[in-house]
Design an enzyme around this catalytic site. Structure first.
Site, PDB file in Angstrom:
ATOM      1  N   GLU A   1     -36.833 -29.237 -39.971  1.00  0.00           N
ATOM      2  CA  GLU A   1     -35.603 -28.814 -39.719  1.00  0.00           C
ATOM      3  C   GLU A   1     -35.752 -27.893 -38.221  1.00  0.00           C
ATOM      4  OE1 GLU A   1     -32.669 -28.486 -41.162  1.00  0.00           O
ATOM      5  OE2 GLU A   1     -32.934 -28.888 -43.235  1.00  0.00           O
TER       6      GLU A   1
ATOM      7  N   SER B   1     -25.577 -27.140 -43.062  1.00  0.00           N
ATOM      8  CA  SER B   1     -26.007 -25.805 -42.186  1.00  0.00           C
ATOM      9  C   SER B   1     -24.989 -24.883 -42.626  1.00  0.00           C
ATOM     10  CB  SER B   1     -25.695 -26.250 -40.772  1.00  0.00           C
ATOM     11  OG  SER B   1     -26.334 -25.221 -39.950  1.00  0.00           O
TER      12      SER B   1
ATOM     13  N   HIS C   1     -33.258 -30.403 -38.072  1.00  0.00           N
ATOM     14  CA  HIS C   1     -31.682 -30.290 -38.567  1.00  0.00           C
ATOM     15  C   HIS C   1     -30.642 -31.221 -38.023  1.00  0.00           C
ATOM     16  CE1 HIS C   1     -29.266 -27.172 -40.327  1.00  0.00           C
ATOM     17  NE2 HIS C   1     -28.645 -27.089 -39.209  1.00  0.00           N
TER      18      HIS C   1
END
Length: 477
Positions: free
Chosen positions: A313, A190, A411
């Site tokens: 995600e 990330s 995610h």
């Protein structure tokens, strides 16, 4: 019986802990404590210490807000939040032994939207890496206002400067912990992955690492100076000071956290750029050009790259909040308008690819592409063209059964498998990141082994990516 090994470093001796996996050394400073105006300057060298420093307890963390992800328990990812203390520019080291082993080194950069995260997060336990002969280093860096707000008189991207300082510490010190400074892999997820993208394009990073892993990052995720100025102007107005290093130097960290809600959701679209974070964070790197367009300036051509995303995600930003099921076509179109100059065409094209998708699933797909997908694809192509056969691409597609099976391959879901902690009870249950079901047998071992193999050899176990014949390896199905 606990054992307390001592490692001798150039800055001083450090006492750690030994267990069945190896040795751990925590809260080792790689730079001086960022205090007062020093919060907005380049990281300064740490003066070192006399005697033996205690490395058995975790570090303080960078000032940060508490993050709430609705029905999903995300504390294993974010950690405990702000644990106060001045000396938080530190690393943790997990090693088989602090000897002369010259083992591969992996340096992990945490995510958290450039505003949260730390080495204390449970997900980043390095026992499996030490077990498998890797020296793991996890890094704290400045966050939020101190780390990434663009201020007159202050160097930009101070959080990135911290990472560079930490990599310099690794180069100069990791041999004391049994690591090989010539075989360093930087990997991030990330925000940490976006920082890794920037490292590949940063001239000062030459020689600091040999390999890189980008997990759900964005090679085109930096703010333009114009976008950064919008955030800076808003922050200064909230605080009632000038947008300069001197204006911010006397403000306590608590006030920087107080103003974050006022900065959330700022419209950062300009005539030349959309908001690469789609309003999810008011902070990012601030660069005149995107890292993906400047790879030739940094070490990218000489660095092996493993890069990829999860297949759903965007679910993290919709499912825990209940928005996946309540979204409408108008919501999908409004989101498309934030990321595209032609939102109708964007939604129509996506609808053709996913004719049975709900409006919420369309929103998730739009988020995924804007935040991670497009930037990852561009980075993979650019690196492959520049480096030859040094690029490997993956897609992580195991679907978490959390929140009634709705979370899916969202995610962050790959992280328990990378760190081989997917069987830990704190990741399971109806609101745990991996849900009530056990992880598939062997999946964590396979994913973790691919990361270890890449750190050792530059090959995770599948074919390299060729822009003319793209290869994406599927993990988790």
């Amino acid at each position: 019986m606990l054992q307390y090994p001592i490692a001798s470093t150039p800055a001083g001796a450090v006492r750690g802990l030994r267990d069945e996996f190896g040795e751990s050394y925590r809260a080792i400073p790689y730079a001086a404590a960022p205090i007062g105006i020093g919060r907005f300057t380049r990281p300064a060298p740490h003066p070192g210490w006399s005697g033996v420093r205690d490395g058995t307890q975790p570090s303080p963390t960078a000032p940060q807000p508490t993050r709430d992800f609705g029905r999903l328990e995300m504390s294993p990812y974010f950690g405990p939040g702000w644990v106060r203390g001045e000396e938080y520019l530190t690393v943790d080291v997990r090693t088989p032994a602090a000897d002369d082993g010259k083992r591969p080194v992996m340096v992990f950069l945490h995510g958290g939207g450039f505003v949260t995260g730390s080495t204390r997060a449970a997900l980043y336990d390095g026992s499996a890496f030490a077990r498998d002969g890797i020296v793991l280093v996890t890094v704290n860096y400045r966050l939020g206002v101190s780390g990434f707000l663009d201020l007159d008189g202050a160097p930009a991207n101070r959080g990135l400067l911290d990472v560079l300082a930490a990599l310099g510490w690794v180069r100069d010190t990791i041999a004391a912990f049994g690591g090989d400074p010539g075989t360093v892999t930087v990997f991030g997820q990330s925000a940490g992955a976006t920082l890794t993208c920037a490292l590949l394009a940063t001239p000062q990073a030459h020689g600091l690492f040999r390999r890189a892993i980008i997990q759900s990052g964005n090679g085109s995720g930096a703010f333009t100076p114009q976008q950064a100025r919008v955030v800076t102007t808003a922050a200064a107005a909230e605080l009632g000071v000038e947008p300069t290093i001197d204006g911010f130097a006397a403000i306590p960290d608590e006030r920087f956290l107080d103003i974050l809600p006022a900065l959330a959701g700022l419209d950062l679209r300009t005539d030349t750029a959309t908001d690469p974070l789609v309003g999810l964070s008011p902070f990012s790197l601030v660069l005149p050009d995107q890292p993906v367009d400047r790879l030739a300036d940094g070490p990218a051509a000489q660095v092996d790259l493993l890069i990829g995303t999860t297949s759903e995600e965007g679910n993290l930003y919709l499912v825990p909040q209940g928005s996946l099921d309540t979204s409408t076509e108008a919501d999908a179109l409004a989101l498309a308008a934030r990321v595209s100059s032609d939102p109708d065409t964007t939604v129509t094209a996506l609808r053709k690819l996913r004719p049975h998708a709900t409006p919420g699933e369309l929103r998730s797909a739009i988020l995924a592409e804007a935040l991670f997908g497009a930037g990852t694809a561009r980075m993979a192509r650019a690196h492959a063209r520049l480096s030859g056969t040094r690029t490997h691409v993956y897609s992580f597609e195991y679907r978490s059964t959390a929140l009634g099976g709705r979370l899916g391959a969202a995610h962050t879901v790959e992280l328990p498998f990378v760190f081989d902690v997917a069987d830990q009870p704190w990741l399971h249950g109806p609101t745990g990141l991996l849900g009530p079901d056990p992880a598939p047998p062997g999946l964590a071992a396979r994913v973790h082994a691919a990361w270890v193999a890449f750190a050792r050899t530059g090959n995770p176990g599948w074919a390299a990516h060729d822009p003319q014949k793209p290869v994406t390896h599927i993990l988790g199905c």
